[in-house]
Structures are given as structure tokens and as C-alpha cells.
Design a protein around this motif. Structure first.
Motif, PDB file in Angstrom:
ATOM      1  N   HIS A  21       0.836  -1.187   0.000  1.00 31.62           N
ATOM      2  CA  HIS A  21       0.000   0.000   0.000  1.00 31.62           C
ATOM      3  C   HIS A  21       0.882   1.252   0.000  1.00 31.62           C
ATOM      4  O   HIS A  21       1.934   1.286   0.625  1.00 31.62           O
ATOM      5  CB  HIS A  21      -0.911   0.023   1.231  1.00 31.62           C
ATOM      6  CG  HIS A  21      -1.802  -1.178   1.324  1.00 31.62           C
ATOM      7  ND1 HIS A  21      -2.909  -1.339   0.530  1.00 31.62           N
ATOM      8  CD2 HIS A  21      -1.741  -2.284   2.116  1.00 31.62           C
ATOM      9  CE1 HIS A  21      -3.502  -2.487   0.833  1.00 31.62           C
ATOM     10  NE2 HIS A  21      -2.803  -3.078   1.792  1.00 31.62           N
ATOM     11  N   ALA A  22       0.429   2.266  -0.707  1.00 33.02           N
ATOM     12  CA  ALA A  22       1.158   3.542  -0.739  1.00 33.02           C
ATOM     13  C   ALA A  22       0.161   4.639  -1.055  1.00 33.02           C
ATOM     14  O   ALA A  22      -0.953   4.378  -1.529  1.00 33.02           O
ATOM     15  CB  ALA A  22       2.273   3.504  -1.772  1.00 33.02           C
ATOM     16  N   ARG A  23       0.542   5.880  -0.785  1.00 29.30           N
ATOM     17  CA  ARG A  23      -0.328   7.006  -1.106  1.00 29.30           C
ATOM     18  C   ARG A  23       0.511   8.103  -1.742  1.00 29.30           C
ATOM     19  O   ARG A  23       1.700   8.257  -1.449  1.00 29.30           O
ATOM     20  CB  ARG A  23      -1.043   7.531   0.127  1.00 29.30           C
ATOM     21  CG  ARG A  23      -0.125   8.188   1.147  1.00 29.30           C
ATOM     22  CD  ARG A  23      -0.920   8.813   2.282  1.00 29.30           C
ATOM     23  NE  ARG A  23      -0.055   9.567   3.176  1.00 29.30           N
ATOM     24  CZ  ARG A  23      -0.483  10.287   4.204  1.00 29.30           C
ATOM     25  NH1 ARG A  23      -1.779  10.329   4.468  1.00 29.30           N
ATOM     26  NH2 ARG A  23       0.368  10.951   4.971  1.00 29.30           N
ATOM     27  N   TRP A  24      -0.117   8.854  -2.618  1.00 31.68           N
ATOM     28  CA  TRP A  24       0.541   9.955  -3.304  1.00 31.68           C
ATOM     29  C   TRP A  24      -0.397  11.150  -3.306  1.00 31.68           C
ATOM     30  O   TRP A  24      -1.613  11.009  -3.461  1.00 31.68           O
ATOM     31  CB  TRP A  24       0.891   9.566  -4.748  1.00 31.68           C
ATOM     32  CG  TRP A  24       1.779   8.370  -4.842  1.00 31.68           C
ATOM     33  CD1 TRP A  24       3.135   8.341  -4.770  1.00 31.68           C
ATOM     34  CD2 TRP A  24       1.373   7.004  -5.017  1.00 31.68           C
ATOM     35  NE1 TRP A  24       3.612   7.059  -4.895  1.00 31.68           N
ATOM     36  CE2 TRP A  24       2.546   6.217  -5.047  1.00 31.68           C
ATOM     37  CE3 TRP A  24       0.139   6.370  -5.160  1.00 31.68           C
ATOM     38  CZ2 TRP A  24       2.523   4.830  -5.219  1.00 31.68           C
ATOM     39  CZ3 TRP A  24       0.110   5.002  -5.328  1.00 31.68           C
ATOM     40  CH2 TRP A  24       1.287   4.247  -5.340  1.00 31.68           C
ATOM     41  N   ASN A  25       0.180  12.331  -3.152  1.00 29.84           N
ATOM     42  CA  ASN A  25      -0.611  13.551  -3.120  1.00 29.84           C
ATOM     43  C   ASN A  25      -0.996  13.943  -4.542  1.00 29.84           C
ATOM     44  O   ASN A  25      -0.148  14.046  -5.426  1.00 29.84           O
ATOM     45  CB  ASN A  25       0.212  14.680  -2.468  1.00 29.84           C
ATOM     46  CG  ASN A  25      -0.664  15.866  -2.088  1.00 29.84           C
ATOM     47  OD1 ASN A  25      -1.409  16.379  -2.898  1.00 29.84           O
ATOM     48  ND2 ASN A  25      -0.570  16.274  -0.835  1.00 29.84           N
ATOM     49  N   LEU A  26      -2.298  14.184  -4.764  1.00 28.61           N
ATOM     50  CA  LEU A  26      -2.771  14.527  -6.112  1.00 28.61           C
ATOM     51  C   LEU A  26      -2.127  15.797  -6.635  1.00 28.61           C
ATOM     52  O   LEU A  26      -1.906  15.941  -7.840  1.00 28.61           O
ATOM     53  CB  LEU A  26      -4.299  14.685  -6.101  1.00 28.61           C
ATOM     54  CG  LEU A  26      -5.121  13.418  -5.849  1.00 28.61           C
ATOM     55  CD1 LEU A  26      -6.608  13.733  -5.904  1.00 28.61           C
ATOM     56  CD2 LEU A  26      -4.782  12.339  -6.864  1.00 28.61           C
ATOM     57  N   LEU A  27      -1.824  16.742  -5.735  1.00 27.81           N
ATOM     58  CA  LEU A  27      -1.240  18.009  -6.171  1.00 27.81           C
ATOM     59  C   LEU A  27       0.188  17.839  -6.673  1.00 27.81           C
ATOM     60  O   LEU A  27       0.743  18.756  -7.296  1.00 27.81           O
ATOM     61  CB  LEU A  27      -1.274  19.032  -5.029  1.00 27.81           C
ATOM     62  CG  LEU A  27      -2.665  19.489  -4.577  1.00 27.81           C
ATOM     63  CD1 LEU A  27      -2.549  20.474  -3.428  1.00 27.81           C
ATOM     64  CD2 LEU A  27      -3.430  20.125  -5.738  1.00 27.81           C
ATOM     65  N   GLU A  28       0.790  16.686  -6.405  1.00 26.84           N
ATOM     66  CA  GLU A  28       2.156  16.454  -6.859  1.00 26.84           C
ATOM     67  C   GLU A  28       2.214  15.778  -8.229  1.00 26.84           C
ATOM     68  O   GLU A  28       3.286  15.554  -8.776  1.00 26.84           O
ATOM     69  CB  GLU A  28       2.921  15.621  -5.835  1.00 26.84           C
ATOM     70  CG  GLU A  28       3.113  16.345  -4.500  1.00 26.84           C
ATOM     71  CD  GLU A  28       3.950  15.549  -3.524  1.00 26.84           C
ATOM     72  OE1 GLU A  28       4.570  14.556  -3.952  1.00 26.84           O
ATOM     73  OE2 GLU A  28       4.001  15.916  -2.338  1.00 26.84           O
ATOM     74  N   ILE A  29       1.047  15.462  -8.808  1.00 25.24           N
ATOM     75  CA  ILE A  29       1.014  14.847 -10.136  1.00 25.24           C
ATOM     76  C   ILE A  29       1.353  15.913 -11.182  1.00 25.24           C
ATOM     77  O   ILE A  29       0.752  16.979 -11.210  1.00 25.24           O
ATOM     78  CB  ILE A  29      -0.372  14.241 -10.435  1.00 25.24           C
ATOM     79  CG1 ILE A  29      -0.677  13.106  -9.448  1.00 25.24           C
ATOM     80  CG2 ILE A  29      -0.427  13.722 -11.875  1.00 25.24           C
ATOM     81  CD1 ILE A  29      -2.057  12.518  -9.606  1.00 25.24           C
ATOM     82  N   ARG A  30       2.335  15.603 -12.020  1.00 25.54           N
ATOM     83  CA  ARG A  30       2.785  16.560 -13.027  1.00 25.54           C
ATOM     84  C   ARG A  30       2.504  16.112 -14.450  1.00 25.54           C
ATOM     85  O   ARG A  30       2.540  16.908 -15.377  1.00 25.54           O
ATOM     86  CB  ARG A  30       4.292  16.825 -12.866  1.00 25.54           C
ATOM     87  CG  ARG A  30       4.622  17.600 -11.600  1.00 25.54           C
ATOM     88  CD  ARG A  30       4.049  19.026 -11.688  1.00 25.54           C
ATOM     89  NE  ARG A  30       4.164  19.745 -10.447  1.00 25.54           N
ATOM     90  CZ  ARG A  30       3.220  19.819  -9.521  1.00 25.54           C
ATOM     91  NH1 ARG A  30       2.056  19.199  -9.706  1.00 25.54           N
ATOM     92  NH2 ARG A  30       3.407  20.499  -8.414  1.00 25.54           N
ATOM     93  N   ALA A  31       2.253  14.839 -14.672  1.00 22.47           N
ATOM     94  CA  ALA A  31       1.947  14.361 -16.023  1.00 22.47           C
ATOM     95  C   ALA A  31       1.183  13.051 -15.919  1.00 22.47           C
ATOM     96  O   ALA A  31       1.398  12.256 -15.005  1.00 22.47           O
ATOM     97  CB  ALA A  31       3.223  14.168 -16.836  1.00 22.47           C
ATOM     98  N   ILE A  32       0.255  12.853 -16.864  1.00 20.16           N
ATOM     99  CA  ILE A  32      -0.547  11.636 -16.919  1.00 20.16           C
ATOM    100  C   ILE A  32      -0.494  11.101 -18.342  1.00 20.16           C
ATOM    101  O   ILE A  32      -0.795  11.834 -19.294  1.00 20.16           O
ATOM    102  CB  ILE A  32      -2.015  11.903 -16.529  1.00 20.16           C
ATOM    103  CG1 ILE A  32      -2.107  12.538 -15.131  1.00 20.16           C
ATOM    104  CG2 ILE A  32      -2.829  10.619 -16.592  1.00 20.16           C
ATOM    105  CD1 ILE A  32      -3.493  13.039 -14.786  1.00 20.16           C
ATOM    106  N   PHE A  33      -0.110   9.844 -18.499  1.00 17.80           N
ATOM    107  CA  PHE A  33      -0.051   9.231 -19.817  1.00 17.80           C
ATOM    108  C   PHE A  33      -0.996   8.041 -19.893  1.00 17.80           C
ATOM    109  O   PHE A  33      -1.028   7.204 -18.994  1.00 17.80           O
ATOM    110  CB  PHE A  33       1.374   8.756 -20.135  1.00 17.80           C
ATOM    111  CG  PHE A  33       2.285   9.831 -20.628  1.00 17.80           C
ATOM    112  CD1 PHE A  33       2.387  10.124 -21.987  1.00 17.80           C
ATOM    113  CD2 PHE A  33       3.044  10.562 -19.736  1.00 17.80           C
ATOM    114  CE1 PHE A  33       3.222  11.117 -22.433  1.00 17.80           C
ATOM    115  CE2 PHE A  33       3.890  11.556 -20.180  1.00 17.80           C
ATOM    116  CZ  PHE A  33       3.988  11.839 -21.539  1.00 17.80           C
TER     117      PHE A  33
END
Length: 779
Positions: A21-33
């Protein structure tokens, strides 16, 4: 981690996951492919500000769209010249390529061959997160037997207009005959049953380093493969690619930047070959004395003009119009049908057995990249056609010198002169903590004015002599307290500190200066327009002695790292869009929160560097110890040197340059292997590495600015000595100018000609310079 059906975890992936399990902050997303998984467009790859990439596979395309509409509107990022919207995230690879300006940048030589190939791989769906779609690079050299390698000789390079399987005439005929004689009604004809990029090929390249060692063992039922099939020699591997009908592999990106892959540093028992040779380190060509030199030569070959002028033909084969259809048949470039996008509809498969067989075929034998072009890729402009005077010797080293009314030494310079910046600026900070924002003219070029200029009076703006640098008008003649307040960094630094270039960094757009050394144990972010403190950040138990930031582009996030007298190093996240050091959740108004607190030193921290690209934080202290941590706070390496670590810098190829006691320059690999060292003639006050990572620039106490090759470490040129110490140095983004901050309170600008020292052009330049100049004959 890749997820399927929302419940069933793809079990094989779990062997290589540190945590479930892990979590990532949405505001840190810089690119989506949008990504393929098993040839279906059911996956997403997210790139974070921390340079982390996560890939998710879903059940169907509709789920993918629903997820995208819940994510931030970042598109695929400004890095690729595309708009920030959800629509760009769902563009097909061909649409992404068409709407990007990267092809034009490559043609105009604004980006390197390596960077362009990485872009093509990324857009075409190649990803480091899936071994069956690993990024692919071309074999470029053919000479692996000679003692020396001349990168100006065309015979040493592969013909990039032909696929790897058709370079040898015998193999070309073999595969053509297979295609023309194919008679199976169920399976379409093909030249190659094995793809040029498969998990087996990729792991064979990387099996000497983890986690690929473990992956390789698991691929071969818990043991290493037979020694005769394990990569042993570059020469043998290339020769096998010319004769073996089952070996049509191309290269991987690591072949151009990762020397560690050639060493058996983990001392794996890889067995002995039939000829009795023990399999250990990869055997390199005779022209490479070490893995580091092989990587250097290999990268220079990739960036050479000979490769640049025909790379478009290889792109046509891998990503372009010769990838499939009639053109692929003519080019002997047709692969097994299950490697191509859209070749199978898994939902239409009737039985679990058939499904498993197809999935195994796709995952084991590779996937062809998405087709990006249906017509020929445009060629790259030749160096000589773009800049025919590139090898002309510069008559003058000195471009200009600018002196302020104040005589305070210029201890820090930042040449924020990228063409994308609306107002290119050179930021200077003096020892009295007064800073300047000096306008830079990117249109200036050597020879535009009839002579170089010595401008002792910054208020001279009559335009009689064209100069690239214009003094900050706030400081040119001003002496009022109100104006100086707008150009001052506030409170005085702790008296125990000697103010130097390691106390400051700036953002790329020059809007903010980060300063450390305050007696309240803080470091501060100062708004350069108003001179006001935007943030005072606390995270140490003593005075902050040095600060650095990672590589970044305009308005992008980056890492900021600080070191202190308390012997700790703290990693911070800078939110480039909002302009603040982020808190735990990266929300406006939060108290700044460290990403990592790195320990292990027993003396005050004296120098730092950080790379988000490589996920490394490197710190040096007063007792000579250098520690290499990951940005996740894991300690990787400890280097014991002699003397105070005065300054640290690292190239994009992970060559670490350390300065001890302002006198001894040492280079290390990222694995702490000593590469080279040199004793400087003068005490070095400052140094910087050029953006391409090939050269270092140093400034000395005796007024000399010198150019060094980073690897192998060699002094190449020294400008004429000044009558005052050089306290700071910087290189313009164009690499055409070198700037020095002087102890006398002046800024000197030198013309730079790095082409004179570049490996590929060295002999041509010398020959050009040695040709006698013919006098013009009147007509």
C-alpha cells in the motif's frame, strides 16, 4: 504497481514491490499518460513532482476515463509542449506526437538525441514500469574490435536505415525467405518471431544490478541462465546480432548512462562458458578502459553528427511509417502479429486457456511501440548547415565587465537565461547581502559589436556599444534606503559564517532567492520584486550553512536541500506553481514540512547537491565525509576524503565532482567509485558544471576562470588572469557565455566556445583553425 479488476492484484508484480500500500498527493502529479497493458489501452502512468512514476492497469477503457476525470488537469506536462488538460491525458500516442513541438526542437538541435529518443519512447507507450514495453534505443556502433575508436569515421557506425535483423545480408535473406514462404492461414506472415525489446533481452542487459538480478532469476525458475546465454561481451553480443536468427535485440537507455550495469559488483556466481571463461564483468571493447569511458564514448557517438543525420531513418522503422504495412514488408521489418497494437481483442477470447496463452505470448515476446507517424520523419539539421561558423575561433575572450557603485564582492551568480523565460535575468548576490536583477539579452551574439566592451559605468545606456548584460536599474545610481530595502536579503548572517555561493539558490524565473545563514536557524525565501521574506523555514537545530536545489524547468516543482552546523541534512519540496516550501499535504497555508531528515554526519555540513532526476542527495561536511542518500532517506554510500568538502556538484550522467580544501578536485561515480583527481594550481573559490554535464567551470582566488572536462578530469583552458579573486561563476543557458562574480564587486562576462573542446569537433576545429586565413581580394 498494476491493478486489474479493482481487486485481483497482479501477483508477479508483488515480488518487486517494497510495500503493498502507498499514497501519493494529487497536487504532486505533473503528467498523466494513457498506457497499454497487454496491448489494450487500459492503463495510466502518473509522473509525480518527485520524479516518481506509478503505473495502474484497469479493467477497461471506460474505467480509465473515469479515473482521469478525478485527477488534476495536468495533461502530459509542459515539458512536452502540450496544454494542461484532461483531454491531453487521453490523447492517442499519435495525437500526442503531432501536437508536441519536440520534433521541431530536435530538428533545430535544441534538445539532444538522447532526450528526443526518451520522448519518443515515452509518447509511444514505452515505460520502465513494464519489461515487455521497456524503452528501446538503437545499436549505433559497429567497431568493437579496434584499440581506438574515431567518432568522425562513418565506417564505425551502423546503417540506421535498416532494421537490426537486416544489417547482415545473410540474415536479411533468411528473414525475407521466411516471410515469402509463410503458409499458415491462421497466423499472418512475419520476418521476426521475437521482438527487438523483450523482458528476456532487457533483463540480460541489466542482470548484474538489482532489482533486475532478482527478476532475471525468477524468469529462469530460480537460477541464472546458462553461462553461454548470459551477456558476457559487448563484441560477442553485437556479432550474435549479425548472425543469430533468434537475436534481434536493440539497446536500452542504460547503455548510454549507467556504467554500473557492466560490473558484477554483487559478485554473483554466473558460471563459466564452454570456452572456460568465467562470466563476471561485461567484457568491453579495447577502446574503453573502463565502464565509465565506454558510457562516455557511447553517449558521444549517439550525439555525433553522423548519427544525428540518419537517426530519423531508425525512427521510421521503430515508431514511424515503416513499422507496419507494405513499407514494413519492403524494409524487412514485420514482427509477429501479437506484438502490434490492436491485434487482439482479449474480451473476445473464449476460454481461460486461450487467454493465458495470449497474455503469456504478449508479455514474453514484447510489444511493438505505438505508431507515431504515417509518413517519413523529417531529418535533423546538420551542425554545419545550421551554424557554418561554429568552428571559427573567437578573437576575444572578454565580452564585457560591469562594475557596481558598491565594492562588495559578488559571492553568488545565477544565469537564468533560458529562452523560454519572458525576462532572462542574471541574479547576483553581494557579500553585504544586496542582490541585483540584471537584464540579459539572449539576442546578443559575439561579433554583433565591433569590439568587446569594458563597461565600468552601469548607468551608460546610450546604446553606443551592444552588450548582453544590463545592470539592475535599482542599483545603478540609487543610494536611498527605500530602494536598497527592495534589494536586500534582510538580517545579517551568523558571524561564524563566511558568506559564499553555497548560501544561495534562485528559482529558474528569478522570482525568488533562497538564502541561508541566519542566526535564528532558518533559511528564507525572498521575493526579488519586493525584497520581502515570503517564507522563513525552520527545520534545523543550528545555523543553516548551505543550500541547494534540484534541476527544474520554469514553474516546476523541485527539491530544496539544506545542511546545518547541527550535522543534519533536510530535504524539502518546493511548489513551483504556488511559490512556497510545501507542507505534508502540499496545500497552501500549511507549515513547511521536511520530506526527509538525513543523518550520518559528525561535523557541520559544508556542501550539498541534489538530483530529483536520479533521486539522490549528496552531502559533504567539514571532516571530509561525503554521504549519498536517496530522496527517500536511505543511505547508499559513504566516501571518506581528506579535508573540508568545500563544494559538490553532479552531472546528469551521475559523475560526482567534489572539491576538497578548495584545492583538490576529485570525481566519483554514483556508486562512490573514484574516477579521477587533480590538484589545482590556485585555491578554487567556486565551481559549476554545465547543463550538458560534460564541462566544469572554476573560479580561483588568483582571478582565473578555468574550463575542465568532467570525465576524464582534465583542465582544458584558462582565461587571462584578473587582478581580483573570482567568488562565483555561472554559465549562460546557451553555453556561449561564462559569467564570474569578482571580489571587487564587478561581474565579468567571457565569450565561451565549448565546441573547441568538444570531443567530436576537436579535430575538425583544430584543422579549421590551422588553415591559413586568405586575405580578401578586391574585385
Amino acid at each position: 504497481m498494476m491493478m486489474r479488476d479493482g481487486k485481483d492484484i497482479y501477483q508477479k508484480v508483488l515480488k518487486y514491490c517494497e510495500t503493498l500500500h502507498a499514497r501519493w498527493n494529487l497536487l504532486e502529479i505533473r503528467a498523466i499518460f494513457l498506457r497499454r497493458f497487454l496491448l489494450q489501452n487500459v492503463a495510466l502512468e502518473l509522473f509525480l513532482a518527485t520524479r516518481t512514476a506509478i503505473m495502474f492497469a484497469f479493467n477497461d477503457e471506460e474505467t480509465v476515463k473515469k479515473v482521469v476525470y478525478q485527477l488534476p488537469r495536468v495533461g502530459v506536462g509542459v515539458k512536452y509542449g502540450l496544454p494542461q488538460s484532461r483531454k491531453t491525458s487521453l490523447m492517442t500516442p499519435r495525437q500526442l506526437f503531432k501536437h508536441s513541438d519536440m520534433c521541431l526542437k530536435w530538428q533545430k538541435r535544441e534538445i539532444s538525441n538522447f532526450d528526443y529518443l526518451m520522448f519518443l519512447n515515452t509518447v509511444a507507450g514505452r515505460t520502465f514500469n513494464d519489461l515487455s514495453q521497456y524503452p528501446v534505443f538503437p545499436w549505433i556502433l559497429t567497431n568493437y574490435t579496434s584499440d581506438t575508436l574515431d567518432l568522425n569515421v562513418a565506417a564505425n557506425f551502423r546503417d540506421l536505415s535498416k532494421p537490426i535483423g537486416a544489417l547482415s545480408e545473410n540474415r536479411r535473406k533468411f528473414f525475407q525467405e521466411r516471410y515469402t514462404s509463410w503458409s499458415d492461414d491462421q497466423i499472418p506472415a512475419f520476418h521476426y518471431g521475437t521482438h527487438y525489446s523483450t523482458p528476456a533481452f532487457t533483463l540480460n542487459w541489466l542482470l548484474r544490478i538489482e532489482p533486475f538480478s532478482t527478476m532475471f532469476i525468477n524468469l529462469h525458475d530460480g537460477k541464472f541462465d546458462h553461462p553461454d546465454r548470459i551477456l558476457h561481451s559487448i563484441k560477442d553480443t553485437w556479432e550474435r546480432c549479425q548472425r543469430d536468427s533468434h537475436d534481434v535485440k536493440e539497446l536500452i537507455p542504460e547503455m548510454f548512462y549507467l556504467p554500473e550495469m557492466f560490473r558484477n559488483s554483487n559478485r554473483f556466481n554466473l558460471g563459466s562458458r564452454q570456452d572456460g571463461a568465467q562470466v563476471g564483468d561485461i567484457v568491453l571493447p579495447a577502446w574503453a578502459d573502463s565502464p565509465e569511458q565506454f558510457i562516455l564514448m557511447h553517449r558521444q557517438a549517439l550525439e555525433s553528427d553522423l548519427v544525428s543525420c540518419q537517426l530519423n531513418q531508425w525512427i521510421d522503422l521503430i515508431f514511424g511509417y515503416k513499422q507496419k504495412g507494405a513499407e514494413a514488408v519492403r524494409a524487412v521489418n514485420v514482427f509477429y502479429h501479437l506484438t502490434y497494437e490492436g491485434s487482439v481483442n482479449l474480451k473476445a477470447v473464449e476460454t481461460p486457456g486461450q487467454m493465458e496463452a495470449i497474455e503469456q505470448q504478449i508479455m514474453s515476446f514484447g510489444q511493438t511501440p505505438s505508431q507515431l507517424l504515417t509518413e517519413a520523419h523529417p531529418p535533423r539539421h546538420s551542425v554545419m548547415s545550421m551554424t557554418p561558423t561554429i568552428f571559427r575561433r573567437l578573437d576575444d575572450d572578454l565580452c564585457m565587465m560591469m562594475k557596481y557603485i558598491s565594492n562588495s564582492p559578488i559571492v553568488y551568480l545565477a544565469a537564468n537565461t533560458f529562452h523560454q523565460i519572458p525576462n532572462p535575468t542574471v541574479v547576483g548576490v553581494a557579500q553585504n547581502l544586496v542582490f541585483s536583477l540584471n537584464k540579459w539579452d539572449n539576442s546578443y551574439s559575439y561579433g554583433a559589436s565591433q569590439r568587446s566592451a569594458l563597461a565600468m559605468d552601469p548607468s551608460n545606456t546610450d546604446g553606443t556599444v551592444q552588450l548582453p548584460l544590463t545592470a539592475d536599474p535599482q542599483l545603478a545610481t540609487a543610494n536611498t534606503a527605500a530602494i536598497l530595502a527592495r534589494r536586500h536579503l534582510g538580517d545579517a548572517f551568523d558571524q561564524r559564517l563566511t558568506v559564499s555561493c553555497t548560501n544561495f539558490v534562485t528559482t529558474t524565473d528569478s522570482k525568488y532567492i533562497f538564502a541561508c545563514g541566519y542566526p535564528d536557524y532558518s533559511f528564507r525565501i525572498v521575493d526579488t520584486d519586493t525584497g520581502k521574506v515570503r517564507q522563513a523555514v525552520y527545520g534545523h537545530g543550528d545555523v543553516v550553512t548551505c543550500i541547494a536545489r534540484s534541476e527544474t524547468s520554469l514553474f516546476s516543482d523541485c527539491y530544496v536541500v539544506t545542511g546545518s552546523m547541527d550535522c543534519t541534512v533536510v530535504l524539502w519540496h518546493w511548489n513551483g506553481t504556488q511559490g512556497y516550501i510545501a507542507g505534508e499535504y502540499n496545500q497552501p497555508g500549511e507549515t513547511p514540512s521536511p520530506r526527509s531528515i538525513l543523518t550520518g554526519h559528525e561535523a557541520a555540513i559544508s556542501s550539498l547537491c541534489v538530483s530529483a532526476e536520479h533521486g539522490l542527495v549528496i552531502s559533504g561536511c567539514e571532516d571530509g565525509i561525503i554521504l549519498i542518500h536517496t530522496t527517500g532517506s536511505d543511505l547508499l554510500r559513504r566516501i571518506r576524503g581528506q579535508g573540508i568538502v568545500t563544494q559538490l556538484s553532479m552531472s546528469r550522467e551521475c559523475v560526482l565532482l567534489a572539491l576538497y580544501d578548495s584545492k583538490r578536485i576529485v570525481t566519483y561515480s554514483a556508486t562512490a567509485r573514484l574516477l579521477d583527481e587533480s590538484i589545482a594550481e590556485d585555491k578554487i573559490e567556486c565551481l559549476t558544471i554545465t547543463r550538458d554535464g560534460e564541462f566544469a567551470v572554476t573560479g580561483s582566488i588568483n582571478g582565473r576562470i578555468s574550463i575542465w572536462r568532467v570525465f576524464p578530469l582534465t583542465k582544458l583552458y584558462t582565461y587571462q588572469s584578473l587582478n581580483t579573486a573570482v567568488r562565483s561563476v555561472s554559465v549562460a543557458a546557451s553555453h556561449r557565455f561564462i559569467l564570474g562574480g569578482l571580489d571587487s564587486g564587478a561581474i565579468v562576462v567571457y565569450n565561451a566556445d565549448f565546441n573547441r573542446w568538444h570531443y567530436e569537433y576537436k579535430h575538425r576545429y583544430q584543422q579549421q583553425a590551422q588553415q591559413p586565413q586568405k586575405a580578401a581580394t578586391p574585385k
